[in-house]
Design an enzyme around this catalytic site. Structure first.
Site, PDB file in Angstrom:
ATOM      1  N   GLY A  24     -80.742   6.931  19.014  1.00  0.00           N
ATOM      2  CA  GLY A  24     -80.618   8.345  19.333  1.00  0.00           C
ATOM      3  C   GLY A  24     -81.511   8.692  20.506  1.00  0.00           C
ATOM      4  O   GLY A  24     -81.139   8.550  21.671  1.00  0.00           O
TER       5      GLY A  24
ATOM      6  N   GLU B 186     -79.106  16.884  23.333  1.00  0.00           N
ATOM      7  CA  GLU B 186     -79.588  16.820  24.732  1.00  0.00           C
ATOM      8  C   GLU B 186     -81.078  16.458  24.785  1.00  0.00           C
ATOM      9  O   GLU B 186     -81.800  16.862  25.699  1.00  0.00           O
ATOM     10  CB  GLU B 186     -79.342  18.147  25.474  1.00  0.00           C
ATOM     11  CG  GLU B 186     -77.895  18.589  25.529  1.00  0.00           C
ATOM     12  CD  GLU B 186     -77.042  17.762  26.474  1.00  0.00           C
ATOM     13  OE1 GLU B 186     -77.492  16.686  26.901  1.00  0.00           O
ATOM     14  OE2 GLU B 186     -75.905  18.181  26.754  1.00  0.00           O
TER      15      GLU B 186
END
Length: 379
Positions: free
Chosen positions: A130, A362
Site C-alpha cells: 500500500g 493518495e
C-alpha cells in the site's frame, strides 16, 4: 472561494455547478444505495471537457491548470463525492498518458478518454503493498516484443468498467528502480476482476481487484523508459492529492450548507437550534476550518502550476489538512442534525462515509506528515 477568480474560471465553475445540479446531486443517494456507476453522467461530463481537464487540446483535452481543476473537483463533489473522486483518478491516468506517452500512444488512447466514452483506471496498490509502493510484486516479463504480466492489484477504482488500466509492474531489480508503467487494454486475454468490494463509502464507483494472469501486451504499451514507472506513478500524486482535498471540501461544504438551513428550521427547547451558542460555535469552527483548508488547497494547486520547488510539501499539507478538516466538518453536520443526520434521506451520513476514505487514499495522512516533516528536516 477565498481566491479571486478570472472570468474564465468563473464561467467554468458555473458550468460545472449546473452539471452537478442536474446530473449528480439529484441521483447521489440512489446511486450510493444501488452501487450504480453512472456511465451516462460520465459521458455528459466528457462533453463538458471533464475527461481530460489538464490534457493538451490536440487530443481533445481542456488544457487547464491545476488551480482551475481544484475548483472543478470541489464543485463536482458538492453533488456526488464518489463520482468526483473517480473523475480525479481518471484524469490522473489521462494526464500520465499525455505527459509520458509518445505521439502514437496519445493519439490512440486520449481522444476517447478525454470524452469519457472510455475510462481509465490507475493500478498501483497491491494486497501487500500500500504505502510502500516500491514493494510491488506484479511482474512484467519481457518476451521478444511483448510483456507478459502476472499479479494482482488491489482497491482499483473503476475496475471492470474501464477501457485501459495503467499497471505498474516490476520489470527489473527490487525497489523503485525496477518498476515500469504499462497500459493494459480491457480486452487483453488473461485480465480479470474480483467482485465489487463492499465498502463503507464510495459506493457509486466500483472498487475491485485487477487480476493479471499471463496477460500479453506489446512493449509499445509501456509509458516512458523501462524502469521509469515509479517516478511516473509518484509524479501524479501531487495533483491527485490536491484533487482529493478539493473533493473533500466540496462534500463538506455541501454538508455545512445543508446544516445552516436545518438549524434555522429545527427547534429545540422552544428555540431554533441556531439560537444556541454551542451550535453557533460549531458552525463557526466548521466554516473557519473549511476556509483555511480551501486556501491551502488553492496555494498547493498554484504551486503545481508555477513549478514551485516546494509543491510536493504544499500538496501534502493541503491533502492532510483538508481531508481531516472536511471529515470533521461533515461529522459535525451529522451531529447537528441529530437522529435525522443518521438517515440516508438527508444525505449527511453518505457524505461522512464517502469522505472518510480521503484520509487514506493518495497517500495516508500519516504519510503526508512524513513528507512535510522530512522536507522541514532537509531529508
Amino acid at each position: 472561494m477565498g481566491t479571486a477568480l478570472t472570468d474564465d474560471q468563473l464561467a467554468i465553475v458555473a458550468a460545472v455547478r449546473e452539471f452537478t445540479a442536474t446530473e449528480l446531486a439529484p441521483f447521489a443517494a440512489e446511486r450510493d444505495q444501488s452501487k450504480h456507476f453512472p456511465l451516462d453522467a460520465l459521458e455528459e461530463a466528457g462533453r463538458l471537457g471533464l475527461g481530460g481537464i489538464y490534457v493538451r487540446d490536440d487530443v481533445g483535452g481542456s488544457d487547464l491548470g491545476r488551480f482551475t481543476a481544484a475548483l472543478i473537483f470541489e464543485e463536482l463533489a458538492r453533488g456526488d463525492t464518489a463520482i468526483a473522486a473517480y473523475l480525479s483518478i481518471h484524469n490522473m491516468v489521462a494526464w500520465m498518458i499525455d505527459r509520458y506517452g509518445d505521439d502514437r500512444q496519445r493519439e490512440h488512447w486520449l481522444p476517447a478518454l478525454t470524452t469519457l466514452v472510455n475510462r481509465g483506471s490507475y493500478c498501483l496498490t497491491e494486497p501487500s503493498a500500500g504505502s510502500d509502493a516500491a514493494a510491488i510484486t506484479t511482474r512484467a516479463r519481457r518476451d521478444d516484443d511483448e510483456y507478459v504480466l502476472n499479479g494482482v492489484k488491489q482497491f482499483i477504482s473503476g475496475a471492470g468498467a474501464a477501457a485501459v488500466y495503467l499497471v505498474f509492474a516490476r520489470t527489473g531489480e527490487p525497489g523503485s528502480r525496477g518498476i515500469s508503467a504499462i497500459l493494459v487494454p480491457a480486452a487483453a486475454s488473461g485480465l480479470s476482476f474480483g467482485p465489487n468490494e463492499r465498502k463503507m463509502g464510495w459506493n457509486a464507483q466500483p472498487t475491485r481487484q485487477v487480476v493479471l494472469e499471463d496477460v500479453r501486451v506489446p512493449v509499445g504499451n509501456r509509458l516512458g523508459a523501462e524502469g521509469d514507472g515509479f517516478s511516473i506513478a509518484m509524479s501524479g500524486l501531487d495533483g491527485g492529492r490536491v484533487n482529493i482535498a478539493a473533493c473533500s471540501l466540496g462534500g463538506a461544504q455541501w454538508a455545512l450548507d445543508q446544516t445552516l438551513g436545518y438549524v434555522q428550521e429545527r427547534e429545540s427547547f422552544g428555540h431554533p437550534l441556531g439560537d444556541h451558542q454551542s451550535v453557533v460555535f460549531t458552525l463557526a469552527d466548521m466554516a473557519t476550518e473549511l476556509h483555511a483548508a480551501r486556501l491551502l488547497v488553492h496555494d498547493a494547486a498554484a504551486a503545481i502550476d508555477s513549478g514551485d520547488h516546494d509543491a510536493t510539501s504544499k500538496c501534502a499539507m493541503a491533502k492532510r489538512f483538508a481531508t481531516d478538516a472536511a471529515f470533521s466538518a461533515a461529522n459535525s453536520a451529522l451531529q447537528l442534525h441529530g437522529g435525522y443526520g443518521y438517515l440516508s434521506e438527508f444525505g449527511i451520513e453518505r457524505v461522512v462515509r464517502d469522505l472518510r476514505v480521503h484520509q487514506i487514499l493518495e497517500g495516508t495522512n500519516e504519510i503526508m506528515r512524513m513528507i512535510v516533516g522530512r522536507r522541514l528536516l532537509g531529508r
